[in-house]
Design a protein around this motif. Structure first.
Motif, PDB file in Angstrom:
ATOM      1  N   UNK A  25      46.705  37.525  39.927  1.00  0.00           N
ATOM      2  CA  UNK A  25      46.152  37.216  41.019  1.00  0.00           C
ATOM      3  C   UNK A  25      44.789  37.506  40.799  1.00  0.00           C
ATOM      4  N   UNK A  26      43.629  36.768  42.053  1.00  0.00           N
ATOM      5  CA  UNK A  26      42.375  36.310  41.712  1.00  0.00           C
ATOM      6  C   UNK A  26      41.379  37.413  41.453  1.00  0.00           C
ATOM      7  N   UNK A  27      41.346  38.550  42.141  1.00  0.00           N
ATOM      8  CA  UNK A  27      40.621  39.583  42.155  1.00  0.00           C
ATOM      9  C   UNK A  27      41.353  40.683  41.062  1.00  0.00           C
ATOM     10  N   UNK A  28      42.221  40.265  40.125  1.00  0.00           N
ATOM     11  CA  UNK A  28      42.934  41.383  38.411  1.00  0.00           C
ATOM     12  C   UNK A  28      42.009  40.030  37.719  1.00  0.00           C
ATOM     13  N   UNK A  29      41.450  39.613  37.893  1.00  0.00           N
ATOM     14  CA  UNK A  29      40.758  38.908  36.419  1.00  0.00           C
ATOM     15  C   UNK A  29      39.094  38.427  36.500  1.00  0.00           C
ATOM     16  N   UNK A  30      38.143  38.818  35.781  1.00  0.00           N
ATOM     17  CA  UNK A  30      36.775  38.054  35.642  1.00  0.00           C
ATOM     18  C   UNK A  30      36.192  38.177  34.160  1.00  0.00           C
ATOM     19  N   UNK A  64      32.438  42.444  37.827  1.00  0.00           N
ATOM     20  CA  UNK A  64      33.504  43.592  36.967  1.00  0.00           C
ATOM     21  C   UNK A  64      33.206  44.727  37.350  1.00  0.00           C
ATOM     22  N   UNK A  65      32.187  45.510  38.098  1.00  0.00           N
ATOM     23  CA  UNK A  65      31.692  46.356  38.810  1.00  0.00           C
ATOM     24  C   UNK A  65      33.443  46.625  40.009  1.00  0.00           C
ATOM     25  N   UNK A  66      33.190  45.802  40.657  1.00  0.00           N
ATOM     26  CA  UNK A  66      34.520  45.048  41.424  1.00  0.00           C
ATOM     27  C   UNK A  66      36.169  45.349  41.158  1.00  0.00           C
ATOM     28  N   UNK A  67      36.223  44.436  39.954  1.00  0.00           N
ATOM     29  CA  UNK A  67      37.084  44.286  39.520  1.00  0.00           C
ATOM     30  C   UNK A  67      38.194  46.310  38.734  1.00  0.00           C
ATOM     31  N   UNK A  68      37.038  46.862  38.704  1.00  0.00           N
ATOM     32  CA  UNK A  68      37.333  48.347  38.217  1.00  0.00           C
ATOM     33  C   UNK A  68      37.491  48.847  39.235  1.00  0.00           C
ATOM     34  N   UNK A  69      36.075  48.698  40.248  1.00  0.00           N
ATOM     35  CA  UNK A  69      36.820  49.493  41.356  1.00  0.00           C
ATOM     36  C   UNK A  69      38.551  49.191  41.910  1.00  0.00           C
ATOM     37  N   UNK A  70      38.998  47.972  41.773  1.00  0.00           N
ATOM     38  CA  UNK A  70      39.911  47.380  42.404  1.00  0.00           C
ATOM     39  C   UNK A  70      41.364  48.255  41.225  1.00  0.00           C
ATOM     40  N   UNK A  87      45.272  49.807  34.710  1.00  0.00           N
ATOM     41  CA  UNK A  87      44.610  49.650  33.426  1.00  0.00           C
ATOM     42  C   UNK A  87      43.726  48.050  33.345  1.00  0.00           C
ATOM     43  N   UNK A  88      42.261  48.240  33.040  1.00  0.00           N
ATOM     44  CA  UNK A  88      42.304  47.095  32.832  1.00  0.00           C
ATOM     45  C   UNK A  88      42.016  46.896  30.655  1.00  0.00           C
ATOM     46  N   UNK A  89      41.958  45.861  30.837  1.00  0.00           N
ATOM     47  CA  UNK A  89      42.037  44.983  29.493  1.00  0.00           C
ATOM     48  C   UNK A  89      40.845  43.679  28.784  1.00  0.00           C
ATOM     49  N   UNK A 144      37.289  38.418  28.560  1.00  0.00           N
ATOM     50  CA  UNK A 144      37.829  37.990  29.775  1.00  0.00           C
ATOM     51  C   UNK A 144      38.323  39.681  30.189  1.00  0.00           C
ATOM     52  N   UNK A 145      38.502  40.128  32.040  1.00  0.00           N
ATOM     53  CA  UNK A 145      38.669  40.876  31.363  1.00  0.00           C
ATOM     54  C   UNK A 145      40.245  41.288  33.309  1.00  0.00           C
ATOM     55  N   UNK A 146      41.095  42.067  32.365  1.00  0.00           N
ATOM     56  CA  UNK A 146      42.197  41.715  33.463  1.00  0.00           C
ATOM     57  C   UNK A 146      42.619  43.326  33.453  1.00  0.00           C
ATOM     58  N   UNK A 147      43.193  43.554  34.776  1.00  0.00           N
ATOM     59  CA  UNK A 147      43.675  44.721  35.941  1.00  0.00           C
ATOM     60  C   UNK A 147      45.270  44.306  35.304  1.00  0.00           C
TER      61      UNK A 147
END
Length: 167
Positions: free
Chosen positions: A36-41, A148-154, A161-163, A4-7
């Motif tokens: 929010x949905x755009x901050x987690x993958x 995941x690329x979109x999450x990093x771009x966000x 940061x990304x966790x 899981x990836x989280x901003x």
């Protein structure tokens, strides 16, 4: 094990740094539930295959100083304790480098080059993934890569940061 990836912002990252190893996953879970949905993958079990498609190596042996490897497994771990959950992070400056590196990647070409036999030989997680039809796996991987690329771009656009948690 799923990934899981989280901003997270700087305060949230510091909160994760300050908490003990045995409580970090709980704090991360609370942050994830309110994100929010755009901050987690959630990549599910595809994290190792994605790493292999990008680096030709398993994520169990991350490639040092390689932004494509760091895209999947993060840059720094919170704990060196082998018994602790795998939770890592990439600070905003590293997120910028990762996004730059992703801009140079033709992921479809990498998928076309990837052989299912090599997944088996490298013992890529999850076990047996190489028995699936390549066309189906490629479709799932392409979607996961894009999300995941979109999450990093966000994260880059918001100065965050990304966790990464793989548990």
């Amino acid at each position: 094990m799923i990934a899981q990836y989280l901003i997270v912002d700087n305060d949230q990252l510091q909160q994760l740094r300050d908490v003990s190893d045995d409580k970090r996953f709980d704090v991360l879970e609370n942050l994830s539930q309110t994100a929010d949905d755009n901050k987690i993958v959630d990549l599910g079990k595809l994290w190792d295959v994605l790493h292999f498609a990008l680096t030709e190596q398993s994520a169990t042996t991350p490639v040092p100083d390689n932004a494509l490897s760091e895209f999947v497994v993060g840059v720094e771990t919170f704990s060196d304790d082998e018994d602790a959950d795998f939770i890592a992070y990439s600070e905003w400056s590293a997120v910028a480098e990762i996004v730059d590196a992703l801009g140079q990647v033709n992921f479809q070409k990498r998928l076309d080059k990837m052989l299912m036999k090599n997944l088996r030989l490298q013992k890529i997680f999850p076990n047996g993934i190489w028995n699936d039809k390549k066309q189906n796996l490629d479709k799932e991987l392409f979607t996961s890569f894009k999300e995941l690329r979109e999450l990093y771009e966000n994260a880059l656009d918001s100065g965050c940061n990304v966790v990464v948690s793989i548990c």
